[in-house]
Design a protein around this motif. Structure first.
Motif, mmCIF file in Angstrom:
data_model
loop_
_atom_site.group_PDB
_atom_site.id
_atom_site.type_symbol
_atom_site.label_atom_id
_atom_site.label_comp_id
_atom_site.label_asym_id
_atom_site.label_seq_id
_atom_site.Cartn_x
_atom_site.Cartn_y
_atom_site.Cartn_z
ATOM 1 N N PRO A 1 0.735 -1.179 -0.075
ATOM 2 C CA PRO A 1 0.000 -0.146 0.262
ATOM 3 C C PRO A 1 0.941 1.489 -0.033
ATOM 4 O O PRO A 1 0.368 2.227 -0.634
ATOM 5 C CB PRO A 1 -0.721 0.010 1.239
ATOM 6 N N SER A 2 1.911 1.220 0.720
ATOM 7 C CA SER A 2 2.699 2.405 0.839
ATOM 8 C C SER A 2 3.508 2.859 -0.619
ATOM 9 O O SER A 2 3.889 3.899 -0.874
ATOM 10 C CB SER A 2 3.853 2.259 1.878
ATOM 11 N N ASP A 3 3.749 1.729 -1.315
ATOM 12 C CA ASP A 3 4.380 2.113 -2.580
ATOM 13 C C ASP A 3 3.471 2.903 -3.419
ATOM 14 O O ASP A 3 3.950 3.813 -4.161
ATOM 15 C CB ASP A 3 4.476 0.651 -3.603
ATOM 16 N N ALA A 4 2.165 2.927 -3.289
ATOM 17 C CA ALA A 4 1.071 4.001 -4.198
ATOM 18 C C ALA A 4 1.613 5.482 -3.708
ATOM 19 O O ALA A 4 1.758 6.291 -4.169
ATOM 20 C CB ALA A 4 -0.106 3.584 -4.072
ATOM 21 N N ARG B 1 -1.560 7.532 -12.513
ATOM 22 C CA ARG B 1 -1.560 6.022 -12.586
ATOM 23 C C ARG B 1 -1.478 5.626 -11.115
ATOM 24 O O ARG B 1 -1.503 4.605 -10.634
ATOM 25 C CB ARG B 1 -0.070 5.532 -13.084
ATOM 26 N N THR B 2 -1.368 6.553 -9.851
ATOM 27 C CA THR B 2 -1.320 6.045 -8.580
ATOM 28 C C THR B 2 -2.689 6.224 -8.238
ATOM 29 O O THR B 2 -2.877 5.698 -7.107
ATOM 30 C CB THR B 2 -0.282 6.948 -7.690
ATOM 31 N N PHE B 3 -3.781 6.817 -8.774
ATOM 32 C CA PHE B 3 -5.028 6.923 -8.221
ATOM 33 C C PHE B 3 -5.771 5.719 -8.589
ATOM 34 O O PHE B 3 -5.865 5.003 -9.343
ATOM 35 C CB PHE B 3 -5.728 8.073 -9.107
ATOM 36 N N SER B 4 -6.637 5.347 -7.453
ATOM 37 C CA SER B 4 -7.848 4.254 -7.676
ATOM 38 C C SER B 4 -8.776 5.025 -8.674
ATOM 39 O O SER B 4 -8.801 6.069 -8.964
ATOM 40 C CB SER B 4 -8.445 4.219 -6.330
ATOM 41 N N THR B 5 -9.458 4.083 -9.094
ATOM 42 C CA THR B 5 -10.449 4.379 -10.098
ATOM 43 C C THR B 5 -11.464 5.623 -9.669
ATOM 44 O O THR B 5 -11.615 6.328 -10.311
ATOM 45 C CB THR B 5 -11.446 3.081 -10.429
ATOM 46 N N GLU B 6 -11.797 5.175 -8.192
ATOM 47 C CA GLU B 6 -12.863 6.162 -7.725
ATOM 48 C C GLU B 6 -12.178 7.756 -7.576
ATOM 49 O O GLU B 6 -12.720 8.579 -7.977
ATOM 50 C CB GLU B 6 -13.273 6.021 -6.165
ATOM 51 N N ASP C 1 -6.689 -4.143 -9.494
ATOM 52 C CA ASP C 1 -6.176 -5.264 -10.341
ATOM 53 C C ASP C 1 -4.645 -5.086 -10.641
ATOM 54 O O ASP C 1 -3.736 -6.191 -10.693
ATOM 55 C CB ASP C 1 -6.767 -5.492 -11.789
ATOM 56 N N ASP C 2 -4.276 -3.768 -10.866
ATOM 57 C CA ASP C 2 -2.891 -3.677 -11.154
ATOM 58 C C ASP C 2 -2.163 -3.064 -10.140
ATOM 59 O O ASP C 2 -0.917 -2.473 -10.371
ATOM 60 C CB ASP C 2 -2.595 -2.623 -12.411
ATOM 61 N N GLY C 3 -2.391 -3.301 -8.686
ATOM 62 C CA GLY C 3 -1.581 -3.027 -7.538
ATOM 63 C C GLY C 3 -2.278 -1.939 -6.676
ATOM 64 O O GLY C 3 -3.497 -1.629 -6.860
ATOM 65 N N TRP C 4 -1.672 -1.425 -5.722
ATOM 66 C CA TRP C 4 -2.124 -0.532 -4.532
ATOM 67 C C TRP C 4 -2.328 0.726 -5.150
ATOM 68 O O TRP C 4 -1.662 1.138 -5.956
ATOM 69 C CB TRP C 4 -1.344 -0.620 -3.383
#
Length: 133
Positions: A25-28, A46-51, A119-122
């Motif tokens: 999680p901290s990688d994001a 690219r670090t953002f969630s879909t929401e 799907d592609d990570g945190w």
């Protein structure tokens, strides 16, 4: 050596968009700070969630404003800990310290952000909050 089409497609995607999966999680959060430090809006989104992407898609000026406010500044993070959701949902809270130097100066000893595993990570989820002692 002969490559399959899926392998070549993956290679091209990684070349164009980067292949750094966010395994923790901290990688994001770290990747978002790197993107802000380098003024890279594509890497940041690219670090953002879909929401979160949907929120910024509705207000595209917000990313430009964030990058503009951090020009000539540098973000340093120290990850203090991560707490995964106890119910098994793909959620985690990352607790961190932040220190911003340069044009914009800010410092906080304890902040947190909600992350979500997609799907592609945190990815970064909810907004950052200060921890009130």
């Amino acid at each position: 050596m002969k490559y399959t089409k899926p392998f070549l497609f993956t290679l091209i995607i990684c070349f164009l968009f980067g292949c750094k999966p966010s395994g923790e999680p901290s990688d994001a959060l770290k990747m978002a700070a790197e993107a802000l430090n380098s003024q890279d809006s594509a890497a940041l989104t690219r670090t953002f969630s879909t929401e979160l992407k949907q929120k910024f898609d509705a207000n595209p000026i917000a990313i430009r404003d964030a990058l503009d406010s951090l020009k000539c500044s540098h973000i340093d993070l120290k990850i203090l800990g991560t707490e995964h959701d106890s119910t098994g949902k793909p959620l985690a809270v990352v607790l961190f310290k932040i220190h911003i130097t340069g044009k914009l100066q800010e410092s906080s000893d304890s902040m947190y952000i909600m992350t979500v595993k997609e799907d592609d990570g945190w990815k970064l989820g909810k907004f950052v909050h200060r921890v009130v002692p």
